[in-house]
Design a protein around this motif. Structure first.
Motif, PDB file in Angstrom:
ATOM      1  N   GLU A 133     -11.937   7.168   1.427  1.00 36.25           N
ATOM      2  CA  GLU A 133     -11.587   6.749   0.238  1.00 36.25           C
ATOM      3  C   GLU A 133     -12.829   6.354  -0.667  1.00 36.25           C
ATOM      4  O   GLU A 133     -13.826   6.034  -0.035  1.00 36.25           O
ATOM      5  CB  GLU A 133     -10.661   5.415   0.183  1.00 36.25           C
ATOM      6  CG  GLU A 133      -9.397   5.846   0.528  1.00 36.25           C
ATOM      7  CD  GLU A 133      -8.472   4.484   0.319  1.00 36.25           C
ATOM      8  OE1 GLU A 133      -7.131   5.013   0.322  1.00 36.25           O
ATOM      9  OE2 GLU A 133      -8.866   3.602  -0.118  1.00 36.25           O
ATOM     10  N   ARG A 153       4.219  -0.825  -5.051  1.00 34.10           N
ATOM     11  CA  ARG A 153       2.951  -0.420  -4.817  1.00 34.10           C
ATOM     12  C   ARG A 153       1.777  -0.367  -6.183  1.00 34.10           C
ATOM     13  O   ARG A 153       0.521  -0.272  -6.076  1.00 34.10           O
ATOM     14  CB  ARG A 153       3.078   1.196  -4.328  1.00 34.10           C
ATOM     15  CG  ARG A 153       1.577   1.405  -3.595  1.00 34.10           C
ATOM     16  CD  ARG A 153       1.787   2.927  -3.032  1.00 34.10           C
ATOM     17  NE  ARG A 153       2.181   3.947  -4.104  1.00 34.10           N
ATOM     18  CZ  ARG A 153       2.418   5.191  -3.877  1.00 34.10           C
ATOM     19  NH1 ARG A 153       2.173   5.621  -2.421  1.00 34.10           N
ATOM     20  NH2 ARG A 153       2.442   6.151  -4.872  1.00 34.10           N
ATOM     21  N   GLU A 195      -7.725  -5.574   6.529  1.00 36.39           N
ATOM     22  CA  GLU A 195      -6.611  -5.922   5.660  1.00 36.39           C
ATOM     23  C   GLU A 195      -5.364  -6.339   6.401  1.00 36.39           C
ATOM     24  O   GLU A 195      -4.389  -7.120   5.906  1.00 36.39           O
ATOM     25  CB  GLU A 195      -6.184  -4.338   5.229  1.00 36.39           C
ATOM     26  CG  GLU A 195      -7.324  -3.758   3.910  1.00 36.39           C
ATOM     27  CD  GLU A 195      -6.750  -2.222   3.599  1.00 36.39           C
ATOM     28  OE1 GLU A 195      -5.735  -2.482   2.860  1.00 36.39           O
ATOM     29  OE2 GLU A 195      -7.401  -1.116   4.069  1.00 36.39           O
ATOM     30  N   ASP A 222      -2.384   7.544   5.934  1.00 35.18           N
ATOM     31  CA  ASP A 222      -3.211   6.351   5.573  1.00 35.18           C
ATOM     32  C   ASP A 222      -3.030   5.298   6.466  1.00 35.18           C
ATOM     33  O   ASP A 222      -1.951   5.172   7.018  1.00 35.18           O
ATOM     34  CB  ASP A 222      -2.633   5.802   4.111  1.00 35.18           C
ATOM     35  CG  ASP A 222      -2.979   6.854   2.765  1.00 35.18           C
ATOM     36  OD1 ASP A 222      -3.744   7.702   3.326  1.00 35.18           O
ATOM     37  OD2 ASP A 222      -2.687   6.669   1.923  1.00 35.18           O
ATOM     38  N   ASP A 262       0.866  -1.233   0.048  1.00 31.82           N
ATOM     39  CA  ASP A 262       0.000  -0.065  -0.042  1.00 31.82           C
ATOM     40  C   ASP A 262       0.690   1.259  -0.007  1.00 31.82           C
ATOM     41  O   ASP A 262       0.247   2.142  -0.107  1.00 31.82           O
ATOM     42  CB  ASP A 262      -1.047  -0.033   1.008  1.00 31.82           C
ATOM     43  CG  ASP A 262      -1.840  -1.067   1.145  1.00 31.82           C
ATOM     44  OD1 ASP A 262      -2.377  -1.588   0.009  1.00 31.82           O
ATOM     45  OD2 ASP A 262      -2.325  -1.698   2.162  1.00 31.82           O
ATOM     46  N   ARG A 266     -11.986   1.920   2.684  1.00 31.17           N
ATOM     47  CA  ARG A 266     -11.274   2.820   3.948  1.00 31.17           C
ATOM     48  C   ARG A 266     -12.169   4.117   4.056  1.00 31.17           C
ATOM     49  O   ARG A 266     -12.508   4.624   3.036  1.00 31.17           O
ATOM     50  CB  ARG A 266      -9.831   3.237   3.795  1.00 31.17           C
ATOM     51  CG  ARG A 266      -8.965   1.931   3.726  1.00 31.17           C
ATOM     52  CD  ARG A 266      -7.679   2.393   3.497  1.00 31.17           C
ATOM     53  NE  ARG A 266      -6.428   1.227   3.582  1.00 31.17           N
ATOM     54  CZ  ARG A 266      -5.130   1.422   3.387  1.00 31.17           C
ATOM     55  NH1 ARG A 266      -4.604   2.730   3.036  1.00 31.17           N
ATOM     56  NH2 ARG A 266      -4.406   0.347   3.487  1.00 31.17           N
ATOM     57  N   ALA A 273      -4.246   1.078   7.081  1.00 33.93           N
ATOM     58  CA  ALA A 273      -5.086  -0.038   6.861  1.00 33.93           C
ATOM     59  C   ALA A 273      -5.851  -0.310   8.311  1.00 33.93           C
ATOM     60  O   ALA A 273      -5.447  -0.305   9.235  1.00 33.93           O
ATOM     61  CB  ALA A 273      -4.086  -1.300   6.586  1.00 33.93           C
ATOM     62  N   ARG A 303     -10.898  -2.076  -1.581  1.00 32.42           N
ATOM     63  CA  ARG A 303      -9.743  -3.001  -1.745  1.00 32.42           C
ATOM     64  C   ARG A 303     -10.217  -4.353  -1.366  1.00 32.42           C
ATOM     65  O   ARG A 303     -10.998  -4.657  -0.384  1.00 32.42           O
ATOM     66  CB  ARG A 303      -8.837  -2.543  -0.621  1.00 32.42           C
ATOM     67  CG  ARG A 303      -8.367  -1.166  -0.916  1.00 32.42           C
ATOM     68  CD  ARG A 303      -7.618  -0.682   0.583  1.00 32.42           C
ATOM     69  NE  ARG A 303      -7.244   0.860   0.408  1.00 32.42           N
ATOM     70  CZ  ARG A 303      -6.084   1.101   0.206  1.00 32.42           C
ATOM     71  NH1 ARG A 303      -5.134   0.434  -0.337  1.00 32.42           N
ATOM     72  NH2 ARG A 303      -5.694   2.475  -0.110  1.00 32.42           N
TER      73      ARG A 303
END
Length: 544
Positions: free
Chosen positions: A360, A164, A323, A317, A131, A357, A319, A364
């Motif tokens: 966002e 990434r 995740e 950011d 990520d 998330r 997770a 994902r």
């Protein structure tokens, strides 16, 4: 000489007789990239991504600084600009990167564009897409090299990364003053004292894990000696609990969502761990979150993650636990406490196997097996409108209902002996044994707090016991005060008369009061003379 004129064959010398390899006159070694990738994976698995990044960044920095020192001792370049350009050239000659045609150096306004990176390649091979940028060693190398050449601290940060999913890697270098606040998230990985702190925390965590494993191994041996039957550290002698464990083992082999229900303290998390340990996901993590312990405004972020700037305090950011548990199992404890808004998003995560998330607009994919637990009756919560029906059925693909301890009295003594062994191992004491009197009290008591209450009682007993034997006096007061539990007779057995039951009860109350007839009569709600007459009938007329 210009940087473009550098030739690896001129920088690298090999002594075939002595087996020595030298780069710019300094002793060097050859390392296989896959081996470096495996080392990187082991570091991340062992000490976590943050500590691994710190180690590899500092390693790269030292490598880059030493390379610049060695090159300066051997080479003569025309200008400082040529020395800066030589860093990328040496980097490429050593097989670490492939620069894009016409690429500038990291100190240029646009940074240095890299078409191929061994580190990104190895991260993708061993750990999959990341990520965030992952060329930690390469950024460290460039930082060390340029710091030596410039005579001041230069920090190279990777802005884009092949690991990434970006089209190329981009490295930008600045001084701390030029970076300003943008450097703050990256600075801990460069600073040696912060690396020491990361390593110290990692070493402490590894030490704790090692002690837990050693204690568990000792406990399993002691539990086996105590005669407990079950799975892992779950002891189950009763048919009801053995059926639950058998079903747990069967469902572990498939990826179905599991709902574990039962009163508080019945061992729901241990059953969830059994499902994980017996599954093909056992080598991946089992992560747990208590849905009732996290404030509602933070719960969505904890579960699904958030983007930088999504809310006040979201400085980077992050997770979520979905995740973080990728490839493994996620245990959602107290799932019945989820607020309505989070229930909707959890349902989507389970159905679509993807999360979004906070802050966002892209989803994902997540590969995780969910085991949920609750002490609530979710069917009643659905009827009352407090829990979504569709989420209830999505969670309850397979339900494992754990019976309370009072309904599986066959498990009380095996469990007590196993828990005594665990407590003794933690306190570094020899494992004590239960006296017949203590065992009798344990079986009589209804254990409203279930296994958790029994565990606390056994820990107390180990702490208070003066010898190798647990007596009734070492048990909590409420356990010592337990009266006999009337049991229904087997079909073939003689039915006990009411008089037999009354006699057993009166004698138990008398024993609890130390034979004092006055106190026993008061507790029974009868006169002392009545109690004396009944005791005489039982052949206990001289009691007290």
């Amino acid at each position: 000489m210009r940087a473009a004129d550098l030739d690896l064959s001129e920088l690298l010398t090999i002594d075939p007789q002595g087996g020595e390899l030298r780069f710019s006159g300094a002793r060097a070694i050859l390392l296989d990239t896959v081996a470096m990738g495996l080392l990187r994976k082991q570091l991340i698995d062992s000490v976590g991504a943050a500590a691994a990044r710190a180690i590899l960044t500092r390693f790269g920095f030292a490598h880059g600084y030493r390379t610049a020192e060695a090159a300066r001792a051997e080479l003569s370049l025309e200008s400082d600009e040529e020395w800066r350009d030589a860093g990328g050239r040496i980097h490429a000659l050593q097989g670490m990167i492939r620069l894009a045609p016409g690429a500038d150096g990291p100190l240029s306004p646009g940074g240095a564009t890299v078409e191929a990176s061994y580190e990104a390649e190895q991260h993708l091979l061993h750990l999959g897409r990341a990520d965030a940028p992952v060329c930690w060693t390469l950024a460290g190398f460039a930082s060390g090299y340029l710091s030596c050449v410039e005579g001041r601290d230069i920090y190279v940060i990777e802005r884009r990364c092949l690991g990434r999913g970006d089209a190329s890697c981009l490295f930008a270098g600045r001084t701390a003053e030029a970076w300003g606040a943008d450097l703050e998230p990256h600075l801990p990985f460069f600073e040696e004292h912060r690396l020491d702190a990361s390593l110290r925390r990692a070493a402490e965590a590894l030490g704790r894990a090692e002690r837990r494993l050693r204690t568990r191994a000792e406990t399993l041996l002691l539990t086996a000696a105590a005669g407990g039957a079950g799975a892992g550290d779950i002891v189950a002698s009763s048919p009801a609990m053995q059926r639950v464990l058998e079903l747990a083992r069967r469902v572990a082999q498939v990826d179905a969502t599991v709902l574990v229900t039962g009163e508080s303290g019945t061992g729901k998390e241990r059953v969830a761990r059994l499902v994980h340990d017996a599954s093909p996901r056992a080598r991946a993590p089992l992560l747990a979150i208590n849905c009732a312990a996290i404030p509602e405004p933070l719960l969505e972020s904890e579960l699904f993650g958030h983007a930088r700037g999504a809310f006040t305090g979201a400085t980077r950011d992050r997770a979520g636990i979905f995740e973080a548990a990728a490839g493994g199992t996620l245990f959602l404890d107290e799932v019945g406490e989820l607020p309505a808004g989070v229930q909707v998003k959890l349902l989507r995560a389970l159905q679509a196997r993807e999360v979004r998330r906070v802050g966002e607009n892209r989803s994902r994919s997540v590969d995780v097996r969910v085991v949920a637990a609750t002490n609530r009756e979710l069917a009643a919560e659905v009827s009352a409108g407090r829990f979504r029906k569709d989420l209830y059925y999505r969670l309850k693909v397979v339900e494992l209902r754990l019976p309370p301890l009072r309904e599986r009295r066959e498990d009380v003594l095996p469990l007590a002996r196993a828990l005594l062994a665990q407590a003794a191992a933690r306190m570094k004491r020899p494992a004590p044994r239960l006296s017949p009197g203590a065992a009798d009290h344990l079986v009589r008591y209804p254990w409203p707090g279930n296994v958790r209450e029994l565990e606390n009682a056994m820990e107390r007993a180990v702490a208070l016991a003066e010898g190798r034997r647990i007596g009734a006096e070492d048990l909590p007061e409420e356990v010592r005060s337990a009266l006999p539990v009337p049991s229904a007779p087997a079909v073939e057995a003689r039915v006990r008369t009411l008089g037999d039951v009354e006699q057993e009860y009166i004698l138990a109350v008398l024993a609890r009061n130390g034979g004092n007839q006055t106190r026993a009569a008061a507790e029974l709600g009868i006169g002392v003379s009545t109690l004396y007459r009944k005791l005489k009938e039982y052949g206990r007329g001289q009691a007290g």
